[in-house]
Design an enzyme around this catalytic site. Sequence first.
Site, PDB file in Angstrom:
ATOM      1  NE  ARG A 200      -6.047  -0.097  -0.578  1.00 24.77           N
ATOM      2  CZ  ARG A 200      -4.712  -0.178  -0.622  1.00 24.77           C
ATOM      3  NH1 ARG A 200      -4.132  -1.200  -1.239  1.00 24.77           N
ATOM      4  NH2 ARG A 200      -3.966   0.746  -0.029  1.00 24.77           N
ATOM      5  CD  GLU A 229      -6.553  -7.049   2.085  1.00 26.76           C
ATOM      6  OE1 GLU A 229      -6.941  -6.966   0.902  1.00 26.76           O
ATOM      7  OE2 GLU A 229      -5.540  -6.489   2.525  1.00 26.76           O
ATOM      8  CG  HIS A 248      -2.481  -6.246   1.185  1.00 22.96           C
ATOM      9  ND1 HIS A 248      -3.620  -5.501   1.281  1.00 22.96           N
ATOM     10  CD2 HIS A 248      -1.570  -5.436   0.589  1.00 22.96           C
ATOM     11  CE1 HIS A 248      -3.423  -4.282   0.779  1.00 22.96           C
ATOM     12  NE2 HIS A 248      -2.179  -4.222   0.353  1.00 22.96           N
TER      13      HIS A 248
END
Lengths: 287, 287
Positions: A200, A229, A248
């Site tokens: 993360r 993000e 991602h």
Amino acid sequence: MERGNATVGDLDKARGLVWAAGPADFPQLPESIEWVQLSSAGIEEFFAAGVIDHHPDVQFTSAAAIFAPTVAEHALALLLAGVRYLPEQILADSWRQQEFLPHIGTLRGSTVTIIGAGGIGRALIPMLAALGAHVIAVSRSGRPVPGAVETLPVNRLGEIWSRTDHVVVAAPATPATKHLIGAEELAALRSTSWVINIARGSLIDTDALVDALASNSIGGAGLDVTDPEPLPDGHPLWALPNAIVTPHDSNPPQRRVAAFADHVAANVARFSSGQDLIAKVDRNSGY
Amino acid sequence: MERGNATVGDLDKARGLVWAAGPADFPQLPESIEWVQLSSAGIEEFFAAGVIDHHPDVQFTSAAAIFAPTVAEHALALLLAGVRYLPEQILADSWRQQEFLPHIGTLRGSTVTIIGAGGIGRALIPMLAALGAHVIAVSRSGRPVPGAVETLPVNRLGEIWSRTDHVVVAAPATPATKHLIGAEELAALRSTSWVINIARGSLIDTDALVDALASNSIGGAGLDVTDPEPLPDGHPLWALPNAIVTPHDSNPPQRRVAAFADHVAANVARFSSGQDLIAKVDRNSGY
């Protein structure tokens, strides 16, 4: 079911159920059902909806850790790309051998620290070991992780930065892990160190990372997750030649289906033969 | 010598000699010398200069295969970069997740064919196996190669192209291997297949490869060697987004020293304890 030596039949005669949706439409289970396979890794919503408490005699299994190998492979791809200086080489449009040669590193004999010893971290260890890297695992407990040459409890994380060649972040995002890597930690790393994050974005202080990359105080960063993000257009990370950002995408949808199918087949085979199931839900710990 | 449990001393009292130069200045050996470690993988020049025939009672060892792991690691870096769509992602300057996700592949469960079962090919097999790939090895003899799920003799190479996901070229350059991969072979590969060449440029028909890459009939190519080499400025391979060219830098000088030191240390330890030496020169076969 064509794999795992089972047959697909009506729910009211079945012993097992593969449930590939969320908790909302979860059916009333007949008494014949002994086992339910869920399709997500995190199953907190099934607990919240009462699905699991409502069936005290059913063994639930989750999809925990089944996506770990593909994410670990992505981490290795990013790390190898960094160590082998691929970003600059991919951008090149001429034969710059003498310039590039000094930058070609190797994982062989290097020390790679993996922060987090969950499914992804554990899947990555044998991949790195096959390349001749020495893996230090960092976990909450510090209990020895198979394949790691050393496992440290997270309260000794401070010892790592000056000892390791590279760092892979594979820990969950919690208040305790926010900015686990900041300016001080980056300053202690080597000028050839790569930092890989497939966990993360919040675990790394992005501004401190940008500074370290811009000043070449570390070798580079391979990031499948960022903070913020999505990473906004114009962010400095897009332009830094020693940063690789993948949006991602380490666990793409097409891989999830294949991995889940493998997992179901394995559990069906185990269920049929009375073996212990993989990724059993623990009613007490809630995952 | 600080490693391998030996001491460095005068030549006239030594039992072993590590010779890190060429054949020209090779010394007259005293009778005490039982073993000479040479520093190159190919030692044809020592045969040609008569050095080896001149010392019939000395066991020579070469540096054969000691550079294999670093070249194999480079091959894996190129293959993973391709499979994980890193070239396009490295060039990107915005968060293009939905566009990239469908292109993210995996080596897990894939079939990778390695053409050539010498040191590099054999070093690559366990790296690929750790990632869950099935390796088909192609060798001259077809004798089973450890770790490969299947080994084919080179006269059955034609069966490979429609069966494999990816190809790694790790065979020597000989008249028989020139353009081993041409238009026909490339046409039989999949649209997601990557072709990796860490051997010699001549094994691939460059023009045919450029056509296959430009038309996206294969996934891409990772080339540490090219034909011609160096690849001239303006060559189409520089501009193709699905080609990664590294300028023959998979075995950088700084790695060679470290690898040779490891090899010498291992052989010194073996020599001291009377064990069989690694990379013994065979006087009959000439290598």
